[in-house]
Scaffold this active site. Structure first.
Site, PDB file in Angstrom:
ATOM      1  N   LYS A 138     -14.364  18.529   8.918  1.00 20.63           N
ATOM      2  CA  LYS A 138     -15.339  18.616  10.009  1.00 20.63           C
ATOM      3  C   LYS A 138     -15.468  20.074  10.406  1.00 20.63           C
ATOM      4  O   LYS A 138     -14.557  20.640  10.988  1.00 20.63           O
ATOM      5  CB  LYS A 138     -14.907  17.752  11.194  1.00 20.63           C
ATOM      6  CG  LYS A 138     -15.065  16.274  10.907  1.00 20.63           C
ATOM      7  CD  LYS A 138     -13.982  15.424  11.507  1.00 20.63           C
ATOM      8  CE  LYS A 138     -13.923  14.109  10.759  1.00 20.63           C
ATOM      9  NZ  LYS A 138     -12.584  13.756  10.310  1.00 20.63           N
TER      10      LYS A 138
ATOM     11  N   THR B 194       0.864  -1.185   0.000  1.00 19.59           N
ATOM     12  CA  THR B 194       0.000   0.000   0.000  1.00 19.59           C
ATOM     13  C   THR B 194       0.897   1.231   0.000  1.00 19.59           C
ATOM     14  O   THR B 194       2.074   1.156   0.376  1.00 19.59           O
ATOM     15  CB  THR B 194      -0.885   0.045   1.249  1.00 19.59           C
ATOM     16  OG1 THR B 194      -0.019   0.076   2.388  1.00 19.59           O
ATOM     17  CG2 THR B 194      -1.780  -1.170   1.354  1.00 19.59           C
TER      18      THR B 194
ATOM     19  N   GLU C  64      -5.874  -3.283  -1.299  1.00 18.84           N
ATOM     20  CA  GLU C  64      -6.385  -4.392  -0.480  1.00 18.84           C
ATOM     21  C   GLU C  64      -7.570  -5.110  -1.114  1.00 18.84           C
ATOM     22  O   GLU C  64      -7.998  -6.146  -0.620  1.00 18.84           O
ATOM     23  CB  GLU C  64      -6.826  -3.861   0.897  1.00 18.84           C
ATOM     24  CG  GLU C  64      -5.699  -3.464   1.821  1.00 18.84           C
ATOM     25  CD  GLU C  64      -5.288  -1.999   1.686  1.00 18.84           C
ATOM     26  OE1 GLU C  64      -5.535  -1.424   0.606  1.00 18.84           O
ATOM     27  OE2 GLU C  64      -4.726  -1.451   2.646  1.00 18.84           O
TER      28      GLU C  64
ATOM     29  N   TRP D 273     -20.185  17.642   8.420  1.00 26.64           N
ATOM     30  CA  TRP D 273     -19.144  17.128   7.535  1.00 26.64           C
ATOM     31  C   TRP D 273     -19.249  17.764   6.147  1.00 26.64           C
ATOM     32  O   TRP D 273     -20.337  17.893   5.600  1.00 26.64           O
ATOM     33  CB  TRP D 273     -19.272  15.606   7.384  1.00 26.64           C
ATOM     34  CG  TRP D 273     -18.829  14.851   8.592  1.00 26.64           C
ATOM     35  CD1 TRP D 273     -18.542  15.374   9.822  1.00 26.64           C
ATOM     36  CD2 TRP D 273     -18.625  13.446   8.682  1.00 26.64           C
ATOM     37  NE1 TRP D 273     -18.190  14.366  10.686  1.00 26.64           N
ATOM     38  CE2 TRP D 273     -18.223  13.178  10.011  1.00 26.64           C
ATOM     39  CE3 TRP D 273     -18.734  12.394   7.789  1.00 26.64           C
ATOM     40  CZ2 TRP D 273     -17.949  11.890  10.453  1.00 26.64           C
ATOM     41  CZ3 TRP D 273     -18.458  11.109   8.221  1.00 26.64           C
ATOM     42  CH2 TRP D 273     -18.058  10.865   9.543  1.00 26.64           C
TER      43      TRP D 273
HETATM   44  P1  AMP Z   1      -4.773   2.540  -3.231  1.00 31.62           P
HETATM   45  O1  AMP Z   1      -4.759   1.384  -2.338  1.00 31.62           O
HETATM   46  O2  AMP Z   1      -3.483   3.299  -3.259  1.00 31.62           O
HETATM   47  O3  AMP Z   1      -5.218   2.148  -4.611  1.00 31.62           O
HETATM   48  O4  AMP Z   1      -5.829   3.593  -2.677  1.00 31.62           O
HETATM   49  C1  AMP Z   1      -7.166   3.233  -2.408  1.00 31.62           C
HETATM   50  C2  AMP Z   1      -7.966   4.467  -2.097  1.00 31.62           C
HETATM   51  O5  AMP Z   1      -8.088   5.306  -3.246  1.00 31.62           O
HETATM   52  C3  AMP Z   1      -9.403   4.187  -1.714  1.00 31.62           C
HETATM   53  O6  AMP Z   1      -9.520   3.769  -0.371  1.00 31.62           O
HETATM   54  C4  AMP Z   1     -10.065   5.525  -1.985  1.00 31.62           C
HETATM   55  O7  AMP Z   1      -9.863   6.445  -0.929  1.00 31.62           O
HETATM   56  C5  AMP Z   1      -9.318   6.011  -3.192  1.00 31.62           C
HETATM   57  N1  AMP Z   1     -10.103   5.721  -4.406  1.00 31.62           N
HETATM   58  C6  AMP Z   1      -9.948   4.711  -5.269  1.00 31.62           C
HETATM   59  N2  AMP Z   1     -10.827   4.797  -6.288  1.00 31.62           N
HETATM   60  C7  AMP Z   1     -11.573   5.896  -6.052  1.00 31.62           C
HETATM   61  C8  AMP Z   1     -12.674   6.530  -6.721  1.00 31.62           C
HETATM   62  N3  AMP Z   1     -13.158   6.078  -7.863  1.00 31.62           N
HETATM   63  N4  AMP Z   1     -13.193   7.645  -6.150  1.00 31.62           N
HETATM   64  C9  AMP Z   1     -12.711   8.149  -4.996  1.00 31.62           C
HETATM   65  N5  AMP Z   1     -11.686   7.599  -4.329  1.00 31.62           N
HETATM   66  C10 AMP Z   1     -11.129   6.487  -4.838  1.00 31.62           C
END
Ligand code: AMP
Length: 544
Positions: A438, A184, A329, A443
């Site tokens: 916040k 991650t 994940e 929110w």
């Molecule tokens: P990663 O593990 O680096 O791919 O990041 C995952 C995170 O990216 C998610 O928990 C979201 O916060 C954000 N994310 C992924 N796809 C989207 C989407 N289509 N719209 C908004 N946030 C997204």
């Protein structure tokens, strides 16, 4: 009583074997790091990945070992995916955009024994290598003619592969065997390893090939812009050979001009990438007045795709946009946006509302939203809460942190996102828990504010962060990159937003900048922005 059907393990090697049998001559086109395009077929990839297994065995790699990559999307990286997982070892894709220290941490934590890297990363490897003494071999993904003259010994990929025969049978083992490892981004604390299994990877590939998911077929040409080091290019290197779609791998050429050249020349029908890539590509298309060949559908995820972006791609370019949400994940596909039959009758505005959401839950995944006490909230499209996920390709524990208790009661994985769900199965991301603003006990969604600001014709990029405020606890600040040749003031932007969001959501101020900082995976780096503008509302003269 058990059923009486065969029980064959779901193994990644079956995908490339099938592609060889049924799509032997289907092409894989790669933009090379050395320059130029390279063409090979699934037949070639199957042969060369088996040659590569023999080379790996000769280097002493055994089942369960981790093999790292620092590489772009190209056919050699594709061969590594199949060779390493297929032999029972673990393909560990490392994001080369991270800092050298982070890369060293990840390589060491994973315990990589061999690292393959593209020529682009020769200098990076020179820095990282002394920090990773346990790596036994560093292999450059090139041929002898392009091998850099370096002090430290390097192996040459083409020499390794071509020296071997392809006389190798893929082994059979449990489908729960680890196949791939991806860390991650670790914006808080150290990066964590997500360890995909053969089973999760193959099931995920089936799921993204469903018609309402990415929906690849043997008639498609797929170009994953999303890097193979970012959640396995969202599973496309597995999904494409599964159905025999032609693959176009863009290598290091992720700028608008290079991508558009490939979209047109190779007649790409499916692409996938983060919104920022499309923003750049769209700017190029507008500047050069180009229209891409149809049909083209694109999967946009990794960060929120704004309504303005979706609208521009669909109306200016005739591209079908499928907005998608997922995480490292979650392998990552968990939701993808397509319409249902009932939506045909809706007004354009109501359809846009559906279209802007992050999509419908992919079968094989379950989502729910809960309140602070863990109580499930209604699926009414209005209530929002912590988003939790479970399913066949969702992480249950992190690598080398087994027993840490990641899951919540009922086996749910907490995503760290806040979302709504509706009765049709659509999910809308409101914000990251840590980015939601916040203000005065209410929110404010930073994503929604960004989405609206991007609707202004003079705005090329927008980011909203919450900053400490004495009276309201936090207030939004809008940070904007202006579109080339356009002028707009902060007051005009706030006026523009006035009719689009609740009054108390309006940013208190607007700052202009040349570029919005991005993370290594192409998301807005809100952490960087919060540091840059720290004290904005508390230190300014006259701040309340
Ligand atoms: P990663 O593990 O680096 O791919 O990041 C995952 C995170 O990216 C998610 O928990 C979201 O916060 C954000 N994310 C992924 N796809 C989207 C989407 N289509 N719209 C908004 N946030 C997204």
């Amino acid at each position: 009583m058990n059923g009486l059907m065969m029980n064959q393990p779901l193994l990644i090697s079956s995908l490339i074997r099938h592609a060889d049998t049924c799509h032997h001559d289907t092409e894989i086109v790669s933009r090379l790091t050395e320059g130029g395009l390279h063409r090979c077929t699934y037949g070639d990839a199957h042969r060369r990945s088996r040659q590569l297994v023999r080379a790996l065995l000769r280097l002493g790699v055994a089942a369960g070992d981790r093999v790292g990559t620092l590489a772009w999307n190209n056919y050699r990286h594709f061969e590594i995916y199949y060779a390493v997982s297929g032999m029972g070892a673990i393909c560990h894709t490392v994001n080369p955009r991270l800092f050298a220290e982070q890369i060293a941490y990840i390589v060491n934590h994973a315990g990589d024994r061999v690292v393959f890297f593209d020529l682009t990363f020769v200098k990076l490897v020179e820095t990282v290598r002394p920090l990773c003494p346990a790596v036994e071999h560093w292999v450059v993904l090139t041929d002898r003619a392009h091998l850099p003259a370096g002090a430290a010994p390097l192996l040459c990929y083409e020499d390794l592969v071509t020296a071997e025969s392809d006389d190798y049978e893929w082994p059979e083992f449990s489908e729960e065997t680890a196949a791939a490892l991806c860390y991650t981004s670790g914006t808080t604390g150290n990066p964590k390893g997500v360890l995909y299994s053969h089973r999760s990877t193959v099931l995920h590939a089936y799921a993204i090939n469903l018609p309402d998911s990415m929906g690849l077929s043997a008639r498609d040409t797929a170009l994953p812009v999303v890097p193979m080091f970012h959640v396995n290019a969202w599973g496309l290197p597995y999904a494409a050979p599964m159905v025999g779609a032609k693959m176009v791998l863009p290598g290091p050429g992720l700028d608008g001009a290079s991508l558009c050249e490939l979209y047109a020349a190779e007649r790409v029908t499916i692409s996938a990438g983060v919104p920022t890539i499309w923003l750049n590509t769209l700017a190029h298309l507008r500047e050069k007045n180009i229209r891409l060949p149809s049909p083209h559908r694109t999967i946009i995820g990794g960060a929120a795709a704004s309504a303005a972006l979706i609208h521009a791609l669909e109306h200016e370019q005739g591209i079908e946009v499928r907005h998608s949400w997922g995480m490292t994940e979650t392998s990552p596909a968990a939701t993808i946006n397509t319409f249902k039959g009932q939506h045909a009758a809706l007004s354009a505005e109501a359809r846009d509302q559906v279209h802007g959401k992050q999509g419908r839950i992919v079968p094989g995944v379950e989502l729910r939203i809960v309140d602070d006490a863990g109580r499930e909230l209604p699926r009414d499209g209005a209530a929002f809460g912590d988003l939790e996920v479970r399913g066949h390709w969702i992480c249950r524990e992190y690598f080398k942190e087994e027993g840490a208790g990641v899951l919540r009661p009922g086996g749910w994985f907490p995503t760290g996102d806040v979302a709504t769900l509706d009765a049709d199965g659509y999910m809308r991301i409101v914000d990251r828990t840590k980015d939601i603003i916040k203000s005065g006990g209410e929110w404010i969604s930073s994503i929604e504010l960004e989405n609206q600001a991007l609707g202004h014709p003079a705005v090329a990029g927008a980011a909203v962060i919450g900053l400490p405020h004495e009276r309201w606890s936090e207030r939004p600040l809008l940070i904007v990159v202006k579109r080339a040749g356009h002028e707009v003031t902060g007051a005009e932007l706030i006026e523009f937003l006035r009719s689009r969001v609740a009054k108390w959501w309006l940013p208190d101020a607007v700052e202009f900048t040349d570029a919005i900082p991005l993370t290594a995976t192409g998301k807005i780096s809100k952490r960087t922005l919060r540091a840059t503008y720290a004290g904005y509302y508390t230190k300014q003269p006259g701040a309340t």
